[in-house]
Design an enzyme around this catalytic site. Structure first.
Site, short mmCIF file in Angstrom:
data_model
loop_
_atom_site.label_atom_id
_atom_site.label_comp_id
_atom_site.label_asym_id
_atom_site.label_seq_id
_atom_site.Cartn_x
_atom_site.Cartn_y
_atom_site.Cartn_z
CG LEU A 125 71.34 -6.36 6.28
CD1 LEU A 125 70.26 -5.38 5.83
CD2 LEU A 125 72.73 -5.77 6.08
CD GLU A 126 68.33 -8.20 10.68
OE1 GLU A 126 67.94 -7.12 10.21
OE2 GLU A 126 68.37 -9.25 9.99
CG HIS B 40 67.36 -5.84 -0.11
ND1 HIS B 40 67.49 -4.87 0.87
CD2 HIS B 40 67.16 -7.01 0.55
CE1 HIS B 40 67.37 -5.43 2.06
NE2 HIS B 40 67.18 -6.73 1.90
CG ASN C 56 81.39 -13.93 6.33
OD1 ASN C 56 80.28 -14.46 6.29
ND2 ASN C 56 81.67 -12.81 5.70
NE ARG D 110 79.16 -20.96 -3.81
CZ ARG D 110 79.04 -21.49 -5.01
NH1 ARG D 110 78.07 -22.35 -5.26
NH2 ARG D 110 79.88 -21.20 -5.99
CB CYS E 161 71.77 -18.32 2.46
SG CYS E 161 71.74 -18.53 0.68
CB THR F 190 65.63 -4.92 -5.83
OG1 THR F 190 65.88 -5.62 -4.61
CG2 THR F 190 64.17 -5.09 -6.24
CB ILE G 106 69.38 -16.22 -3.10
CG1 ILE G 106 69.92 -17.42 -2.32
CG2 ILE G 106 69.18 -16.56 -4.58
CD1 ILE G 106 69.01 -18.64 -2.34
#
Length: 178
Positions: free
Chosen positions: A59-60, A90, A115, A129, A82, A88, A84
């Site tokens: 997110l940063e 999130h 990206n 990956r 990454c 939840t 995973i």
């Protein structure tokens, strides 16, 4: 073996060497290291000059790229991290918001971004990956950034640059067939 093609496109070698910022979220360090190795190999092959910074999580990454873009020091960016799936929702928030943030920076600000934020169901998927000898998504993200830098240079060259040459040739060809 370093993979140098992205969806069939040969990797451009740019002159002068573009400055590229790799923004790495090392939440899963082994995965991040694999992504970084692949990205560095492709950027080296393209003749780019990479710099690496680390941020706490996926997110940063978009805000870090935005801050770096304001400096004017970089032509392109490679986002590596990454996510995973856990127990939840999130996971959905992090995947969607980090991807949307990068897309907005590209579309609204014209930034050249590759990206390489993996969104995986499990660690085995992430390992495959991230591995430069397997799926090499870090290398793929770096190649995407290099391709976008090449496009930006072409389109920013103005009416007397390569983009104008292509347009002039297209107009000439259509005039001959008319």
């Amino acid at each position: 073996m370093v993979k140098t093609e992205s969806e069939g496109l040969p990797l451009p070698r740019l002159t002068p060497a573009p400055r590229v910022l790799i923004v790495l979220a090392p939440f899963y360090r082994a995965i991040a290291d694999g992504l970084l190795a692949g990205a560095r190999a492709v950027l080296d092959e393209a003749g780019a000059a990479p710099e690496v910074i680390e941020v706490p999580g996926a997110l940063e990454i978009p805000p870090a790229i935005r801050l770096a873009a304001e400096s004017g020091r970089y032509e392109g960016y490679v986002a590596l991290g990454c996510v995973i799936r856990g127990e939840t929702t999130h996971y959905d928030t992090v995947c969607n918001d980090s991807s949307r943030g990068l897309m907005l920076l590209g579309v609204e600000r014209g930034l050249c971004i590759g990206n390489g934020i993996l969104t995986c169901e499990n660690m085995a998927q992430a390992e495959a990956r991230a591995n430069p000898a397997d799926m090499d998504k870090g290398g793929g993200a770096a190649a995407a950034a290099v391709h976008m830098i090449a496009l930006a240079r072409r389109f920013r060259a103005g009416p007397s640059g390569p983009a104008a040459d292509v347009m002039t040739a297209a107009v000439a060809a259509s005039t001959r067939t008319a």
